[in-house]
Design a protein around this motif. Structure first.
Motif, PDB file in Angstrom:
ATOM      1  N   THR A 156      46.356 -10.303  22.405  1.00 53.70           N
ATOM      2  CA  THR A 156      45.592 -10.141  20.475  1.00 53.70           C
ATOM      3  C   THR A 156      45.874  -8.753  20.351  1.00 53.70           C
ATOM      4  N   VAL A 157      46.319  -8.201  19.174  1.00 56.57           N
ATOM      5  CA  VAL A 157      46.640  -7.410  18.904  1.00 56.57           C
ATOM      6  C   VAL A 157      45.780  -7.489  17.667  1.00 56.57           C
ATOM      7  N   VAL A 158      45.070  -5.949  17.829  1.00 56.58           N
ATOM      8  CA  VAL A 158      43.879  -6.097  16.218  1.00 56.58           C
ATOM      9  C   VAL A 158      44.057  -4.658  15.518  1.00 56.58           C
ATOM     10  N   LEU A 159      43.475  -4.997  14.094  1.00 57.28           N
ATOM     11  CA  LEU A 159      44.641  -3.706  13.061  1.00 57.28           C
ATOM     12  C   LEU A 159      43.298  -4.231  12.166  1.00 57.28           C
ATOM     13  N   SER A 160      42.751  -2.652  11.793  1.00 55.66           N
ATOM     14  CA  SER A 160      41.552  -2.385  10.863  1.00 55.66           C
ATOM     15  C   SER A 160      42.376  -1.757   9.720  1.00 55.66           C
ATOM     16  N   SER A 161      41.129  -1.668   8.547  1.00 55.30           N
ATOM     17  CA  SER A 161      42.096  -0.973   7.513  1.00 55.30           C
ATOM     18  C   SER A 161      41.415   0.243   7.541  1.00 55.30           C
ATOM     19  N   ASP A 162      41.539   1.507   6.489  1.00 58.35           N
ATOM     20  CA  ASP A 162      41.510   2.553   6.900  1.00 58.35           C
ATOM     21  C   ASP A 162      40.073   2.773   7.096  1.00 58.35           C
ATOM     22  N   THR A 163      39.443   1.864   6.104  1.00 57.97           N
ATOM     23  CA  THR A 163      37.694   2.387   6.356  1.00 57.97           C
ATOM     24  C   THR A 163      36.870   1.224   7.549  1.00 57.97           C
ATOM     25  N   ARG A 164      37.783   0.377   7.760  1.00 58.28           N
ATOM     26  CA  ARG A 164      37.516  -0.808   8.490  1.00 58.28           C
ATOM     27  C   ARG A 164      36.853  -1.915   8.120  1.00 58.28           C
ATOM     28  N   ALA A 165      36.935  -1.886   6.601  1.00 57.95           N
ATOM     29  CA  ALA A 165      35.537  -2.814   5.932  1.00 57.95           C
ATOM     30  C   ALA A 165      36.398  -4.287   6.140  1.00 57.95           C
ATOM     31  N   PHE A 166      38.369  -4.867   6.318  1.00 53.30           N
ATOM     32  CA  PHE A 166      39.123  -5.928   6.436  1.00 53.30           C
ATOM     33  C   PHE A 166      39.750  -5.157   7.961  1.00 53.30           C
ATOM     34  N   VAL A 167      39.729  -6.819   8.910  1.00 51.95           N
ATOM     35  CA  VAL A 167      40.199  -6.608   9.853  1.00 51.95           C
ATOM     36  C   VAL A 167      41.702  -7.643   9.986  1.00 51.95           C
ATOM     37  N   ALA A 168      42.021  -7.263  10.736  1.00 53.58           N
ATOM     38  CA  ALA A 168      43.580  -7.975  11.149  1.00 53.58           C
ATOM     39  C   ALA A 168      43.578  -8.854  12.373  1.00 53.58           C
ATOM     40  N   LEU A 169      44.365  -9.573  12.726  1.00 50.38           N
ATOM     41  CA  LEU A 169      44.357 -10.101  14.267  1.00 50.38           C
ATOM     42  C   LEU A 169      45.977 -10.766  13.810  1.00 50.38           C
ATOM     43  N   ALA A 170      46.745 -10.685  15.229  1.00 46.47           N
ATOM     44  CA  ALA A 170      48.274 -11.042  15.262  1.00 46.47           C
ATOM     45  C   ALA A 170      47.492 -11.515  17.044  1.00 46.47           C
ATOM     46  N   PHE A 171      47.696 -13.075  17.477  1.00 43.57           N
ATOM     47  CA  PHE A 171      47.815 -13.517  18.763  1.00 43.57           C
ATOM     48  C   PHE A 171      49.456 -13.963  18.930  1.00 43.57           C
ATOM     49  N   TYR A 172      49.538 -13.564  20.227  1.00 46.10           N
ATOM     50  CA  TYR A 172      51.252 -13.907  20.631  1.00 46.10           C
ATOM     51  C   TYR A 172      50.753 -14.951  21.805  1.00 46.10           C
ATOM     52  N   PRO A 173      51.151 -15.701  21.765  1.00 47.38           N
ATOM     53  CA  PRO A 173      50.600 -16.775  23.178  1.00 47.38           C
ATOM     54  C   PRO A 173      51.884 -16.415  24.178  1.00 47.38           C
ATOM     55  N   ARG A 174      51.222 -16.925  24.906  1.00 42.35           N
ATOM     56  CA  ARG A 174      52.184 -17.051  26.336  1.00 42.35           C
ATOM     57  C   ARG A 174      53.063 -17.338  26.643  1.00 42.35           C
ATOM     58  N   ALA A 175      53.381 -18.320  26.027  1.00 41.98           N
ATOM     59  CA  ALA A 175      54.909 -19.383  25.720  1.00 41.98           C
ATOM     60  C   ALA A 175      55.868 -18.539  24.478  1.00 41.98           C
ATOM     61  N   GLN A 176      55.077 -17.906  23.752  1.00 42.69           N
ATOM     62  CA  GLN A 176      56.264 -17.380  22.899  1.00 42.69           C
ATOM     63  C   GLN A 176      56.765 -16.062  23.516  1.00 42.69           C
TER      64      GLN A 176
END
Length: 533
Positions: A156-176
């Motif tokens: 799982t990769v977690v990214l935030s905006s400059d002011t951390r008002a929004f958060v983006a998540l990217a999930f990569y399964p083990r098989a992928q």
């Protein structure tokens, strides 16, 4: 100088140790030393070949690991850039629907398949993406712009905006991840592990574990991400040719040792063992038959057997001469003993004839006294002749018994009923001890008869606690303290008794109250009394 002396001492000790070894061990050591350089060279060459193969394998593993790490870093960079741009635009008030559609189109081709993602507000309200992915948002507040977490399901990769008002998540399964990170063109079994923040995610496990398994491990950093890619493969195993090369010295050593042992055993060890067995059964006087039951002996061993055969002929001749000489010596000794015994009998008979012709009682008593001493010497001589026949010493019990019988036979008329009691175990003494004991017994019994012819005499032999010692005790009421006894001791008997005790190297002890005389002497112990072979 001291070191040189020490080295010489160590060398001498090594030579002495080697000299004490058996012939088989010496052969083993010499063959080992002769083949050791060849074995070391072969092992070194095999190790160099294996090392070259390991280096080549490591290089290929490093290339594969770097390729997978760059691919992962490239994909993460694209996805991260897309998601970070989306959250920053949402933070500036851009249209959420268009931004989510653009991010969806970019992430659909990531890693060859669509990436699972989600964009949420700081409070956790979903903006776009999969709801299941949004639930992977960490409960703790974000401390950095990018966080990578690993679990058993994937990354799982977690990214935030400059002011951390929004958060983006990217999930990569083990098989992928497995499908995306598998290196192209790499053959053979390998292990692939992702590591981030002290957590590891095993992706591919193709190399079985084991304490003796050799592995090549390469760690590659994923560009622009706090992730490590750990790539491990089994080291290049020894080929049959390498194994044979390393085993050749051992095989040569075993074959050389076997051949040398067979030859050495047939030519030297077995013939020597058989020669030793033949010599062990050899008896002096026999003719030795060399190399009996021996097959293919060495020439030196055959010559040794022939030499021993020659020696056996010489020994047999000497044994025959010694046997003849011993037989002649035995006959001569017996003749001498017979002559001495006859002479003593002649002397005793002459003394008895003179005693019968004596005119006075004093002369008759003197002749009787002399006759008793001659008889005592004859008794010792007869027992000494038995000692020579049996090699056990003079039996003191038999000696005292014969002395007592002769003393009764030669006693004067008033002592014809003299009682002589004997208490003596079987004790053996030498001739030098037997003669003084016989004379001492005769003197004391005659002394008792001279004082009181009717008094009984007890002759005892007592073993002492000290090994090899015994004591002769002659007791009689006639030997108790009295004027007659003292006069006879001072006149004649005292000096004789003292001289006899000196021959025994022991003082003559007198018990005046008990009327006894005691003297100690050495005896032959049982181990010394065994017949000589």
């Amino acid at each position: 100088m001291a070191s040189a002396v020490s080295a010489r001492g160590v060398g001498a000790a090594a030579v002495e140790w080697f000299a004490r070894l058996s012939a088989g061990l010496r052969l083993l050591i010499l063959l080992t030393l002769a083949l050791l350089p060849l074995g070391l060279l072969a092992v070194f060459a095999s190790l160099q070949i294996s090392r070259s193969a390991d280096l080549e394998r490591r290089a290929s593993v490093r290339i594969a690991a770097m390729e997978s790490a760059r691919r992962l870093g490239s994909e993460l960079a694209v996805d991260g850039t897309t998601l970070r741009a989306a959250v920053n635009l949402l933070e500036r008030g851009a249209d959420a629907e268009s931004i989510c559609a653009r991010a969806q189109s970019v992430l659909a081709t990531s890693f060859g398949e669509a990436t699972r993602y989600a964009i949420v507000t700081r409070g956790g309200r979903p903006v776009c993406g999969a709801l299941a992915t949004a639930r992977r948002l960490p409960a703790a507040p974000l401390r950095s712009d990018t966080i990578v977490t690993l679990s058993g399901e994937g990354m799982t990769v977690v990214l935030s905006s400059d002011t951390r008002a929004f958060v983006a998540l990217a999930f990569y399964p083990r098989a992928q991840l497995v499908r995306s990170l598998r290196p192209a063109g790499f053959t053979g079994a390998y292990n692939l592990v992702l590591s981030a923040a002290d957590r590891e995610l095993p992706l591919i496990e193709g190399v079985p574990g084991g304490g003796l398994a050799r592995r090549e491990i390469v760690t590659a950093m994923v560009p622009n991400a706090p992730i490590e890619l750990i790539f491990s493969v089994r080291s290049a195993p020894f080929t049959p040719a390498e194994i044979l090369t390393m085993l050749v010295p051992i095989i040569m050593w075993l074959v050389a040792l076997l051949v040398a042992w067979i030859v050495f055993n047939r030519l030297v060890i077995a013939p020597l063992g058989q020669l030793r067995a033949n010599i062990a059964t050899y008896q002096p006087g026999e003719i030795f038959t060399p190399l009996r039951r021996m097959t293919i002996p060495a020439r030196e061993i055959s010559e040794l057997g022939q030499t021993f055969q020659t020696i056996s002929h010489t020994v047999a001749a000497h044994e025959e001469e010694l046997a003849l000489g011993l037989s002649r010596q035995t006959r001569l000794t017996r003749e001498v003993h017979h002559r001495v015994k006859n002479n003593l009998q002649v002397v005793s008979s002459l003394i008895n004839l003179h005693a019968r012709a004596a005119k006075s009682p004093e002369a008759t008593a003197a002749y009787s006294s002399i006759s008793r001493r001659v008889d005592a010497l004859a008794v010792v001589h007869r027992n000494h002749y038995a000692e020579l026949e049996e090699n056990r010493g003079v039996n003191l019990r038999s000696l005292i018994g014969e002395l007592a019988a002769n003393l009764r036979a030669t006693a004067p008329g008033e002592a014809n009923r003299l009682a002589i009691l004997i208490d003596a175990p079987v004790v053996h003494v030498g001739q030098d001890t037997a003669i003084p004991i016989a004379f001492l017994t005769t003197e004391l019994v005659e002394l008792a008869m001279s004082i009181d012819p009717a008094a009984a005499v007890r002759i005892s032999v007592l073993r002492q606690p000290e090994p090899g010692r015994a004591c002769l005790v002659v007791a009689s009421p006639a030997l108790s303290d009295g004027e007659r006894l003292e006069a006879l001791l001072a006149e004649r008997y005292g000096r004789v008794l003292e001289g006899l005790s000196r021959q025994l190297r022991s003082p003559l002890e007198r018990d005046r109250a008990a009327g006894s005389f005691q003297v100690c002497f050495p005896m032959i112990v049982e181990s010394d009394a065994e017949p000589k072979k």
